[in-house]
Design a protein around this motif. Structure first.
Motif, mmCIF file in Angstrom:
data_model
loop_
_atom_site.group_PDB
_atom_site.id
_atom_site.type_symbol
_atom_site.label_atom_id
_atom_site.label_comp_id
_atom_site.label_asym_id
_atom_site.label_seq_id
_atom_site.Cartn_x
_atom_site.Cartn_y
_atom_site.Cartn_z
ATOM 1 N N LEU A 1 5.577 7.404 -6.316
ATOM 2 C CA LEU A 1 4.220 7.633 -5.832
ATOM 3 C C LEU A 1 4.162 8.802 -4.862
ATOM 4 C CD1 LEU A 1 2.761 4.036 -5.312
ATOM 5 C CD2 LEU A 1 2.072 5.730 -7.015
ATOM 6 N N ARG B 1 -3.088 -3.316 -6.728
ATOM 7 C CA ARG B 1 -3.320 -1.998 -7.316
ATOM 8 C C ARG B 1 -2.144 -1.045 -7.121
ATOM 9 N NH1 ARG B 1 -8.779 0.739 -5.522
ATOM 10 N NH2 ARG B 1 -9.531 -1.140 -6.593
ATOM 11 N N ARG B 2 -1.514 -1.078 -5.950
ATOM 12 C CA ARG B 2 -0.448 -0.111 -5.667
ATOM 13 C C ARG B 2 0.719 -0.270 -6.637
ATOM 14 N NH1 ARG B 2 1.604 3.209 -1.694
ATOM 15 N NH2 ARG B 2 3.876 3.252 -1.534
ATOM 16 N N THR C 1 -0.306 0.883 -10.123
ATOM 17 C CA THR C 1 -0.444 2.339 -10.179
ATOM 18 C C THR C 1 0.917 3.006 -10.338
ATOM 19 O OG1 THR C 1 -2.438 2.312 -8.804
ATOM 20 C CG2 THR C 1 -1.212 4.382 -8.910
ATOM 21 N N GLN C 2 1.908 2.531 -9.592
ATOM 22 C CA GLN C 2 3.256 3.095 -9.715
ATOM 23 C C GLN C 2 3.811 2.868 -11.113
ATOM 24 O OE1 GLN C 2 6.170 2.869 -6.495
ATOM 25 N NE2 GLN C 2 7.607 1.906 -7.916
ATOM 26 N N LEU D 1 2.170 5.298 -13.512
ATOM 27 C CA LEU D 1 2.649 6.656 -13.262
ATOM 28 C C LEU D 1 4.020 6.875 -13.905
ATOM 29 C CD1 LEU D 1 2.356 9.388 -11.791
ATOM 30 C CD2 LEU D 1 3.464 8.318 -9.812
ATOM 31 N N SER E 1 -7.312 -0.867 -16.322
ATOM 32 C CA SER E 1 -5.901 -1.226 -16.468
ATOM 33 C C SER E 1 -5.606 -1.694 -17.896
ATOM 34 C CB SER E 1 -5.502 -2.310 -15.454
ATOM 35 O OG SER E 1 -6.287 -3.473 -15.605
#
Length: 389
Positions: free
Chosen positions: A68, A99-100, A103-104, A107, A134
């Motif tokens: 991130l 969410r974090r 998200t990673q 990515l 998502s």
């Protein structure tokens, strides 16, 4: 030489379950490489960790990175690999952990696609995905992946409901392959060794400290009631509290070891297992139990795959999905059942230990057979890539 990058694995995680997945994946890769005469180098791409790695070997490289913060560094880390295997931390490819984390995960997957590296989605829990974005992003990355393997039928159904029409391998948990040492032989008779995994995360109320997983009972009180019932049981019992998340950081929310020590101060008759330094060490200890229960799924898998009758204590659908898919139906559900119901189920199972052991043996064989489908597909891909390199 085939270079294989492992992402969303860890060689030094405090959570021995995540470590068990990683150690087992490496064991599987080594078995495939030996049987197919392929030379491999395994690169474990993970976050920075204070704990020394417990997945090691001449064929293993640890590559720390922070995707991130430095996505280009992660892109560079996978640059010289021939393929990438992503196990999603076992069950993190979902909305439920925030969410974090998701998200990673997205990515890392999309950077792997951008680098044009074959992405293998190793056996894991998929979903639930509750949000439209998502769900869309998950569907797209799965369609771009070289292999998609689930570890339970619920995950397979989830993917089909999302619109995935391609091949899905319904396997089982790779930790069925985790190596361990057989416990010393014991004579007949003596106290029954009962292993109990106490989840530090559930004792704390989840990451939000506010019953994050929607349990239907007071989990700390349930654990105290279980211990008291064993203290009062007519059978002589030797109770062991067995942590499976062991933090090097004092006061960590998830630390099973600290939670077990605090309970042992209230119930001094129990034995707290050591602060294990590796997943295999934990499994070797669990293998010495006569009966086991716990809310850490991989502590239960360690019992299940070493022949110990076990009652998994579920806080998410991954438990019933995994064990139910193998025909082992002793899981209790802390999100739907009352404390009284769970106590009744646990002590009924305790009285049926021999029956559970037989059911476990049959289910374990089913699990290895299902896992074999993933291992074959993985081996075929490795062989094709090795011929090109």
């Amino acid at each position: 030489m085939l270079t294989i990058a492992l992402i969303l694995h860890s060689a030094s995680n405090d959570n021995m379950g995540v470590g068990a997945l990683s150690a087992s994946e490496v064991t599987i890769l080594r078995r495939i490489a030996k049987s197919r005469n392929i030379s491999i180098n395994i690169k474990i791409i993970q976050g920075f960790a204070k704990r020394p790695p417990y997945v090691t070997g001449e064929d293993v490289e640890i590559r720390p990175t922070r995707p991130l913060r430095k996505p280009l560094d992660f892109f560079s880390a996978i640059g010289d690999s021939d393929m990438v295997i992503d196990i999603g931390g076992g069950d993190s490819f979902a909305d439920i952990y925030g969410r974090r984390r998701l998200t990673q995960m997205f990515l890392m997957k999309y950077l792997t696609h951008l680098a044009r590296k074959p992405l293998v989605l190793a056996p894991q829990t998929f979903g639930p995905f509750k949000h439209r974005l998502s769900t869309f992003l998950a569907r797209q990355t799965i369609r771009l992946s070289a292999i998609t393997a689930t570890r339970d039928s619920m995950s397979t159904t989830c993917l089909r409901d999302m619109g995935i029409k391609g091949d899905i391998i319904e396997a089982s948990d790779v930790a069925l392959r985790l190596p361990y040492d057989l416990p010393p032989a014991r004579g007949k008779g003596g106290a029954v060794r009962v292993g109990i995994n106490v989840s530090g995360l559930l004792m704390s109320g989840g990451y939000t400290r506010n019953n994050m997983f929607g349990l239907q009972m007071d989990y700390p009180q349930l654990m105290r009631d279980i211990l008291q019932r064993f203290a009062d049981h007519p059978d002589p019992c030797e109770v062991h509290l067995v942590p499976h998340v062991i933090s090097w950081q004092r006061g960590a929310l998830e630390d099973d070891y600290a939670a077990s020590v605090r309970l042992s101060e209230e119930f001094p008759f129990v034995t707290v297992a050591p602060a294990f330094t590796s997943p295999s060490e934990a499994k070797s200890y669990i293998a010495g139990m006569d009966f086991f229960m716990g809310a850490r799924m991989h502590a239960c898998i360690a019992a299940f795959s070493s022949g110990v009758p076990v009652v998994p204590m579920a806080y998410s659908r991954k438990f019933a999905g995994l064990f139910g898919a193998l025909g082992y139906n002793e899981t209790v559900d802390c999100t739907t059942q009352s404390a009284d119901d769970i106590l009744t189920r646990i002590f009924d199972a305790y009285g049926r230990r021999a029956e559970l052991a037989q059911a476990q043996k049959t289910a374990f064989e089913t699990g290895l057979e299902k896992l074999g489908h993933y291992e074959k597909a993985l081996g075929d891909l490795m062989e094709r890539l090795a011929k090109r390199s």
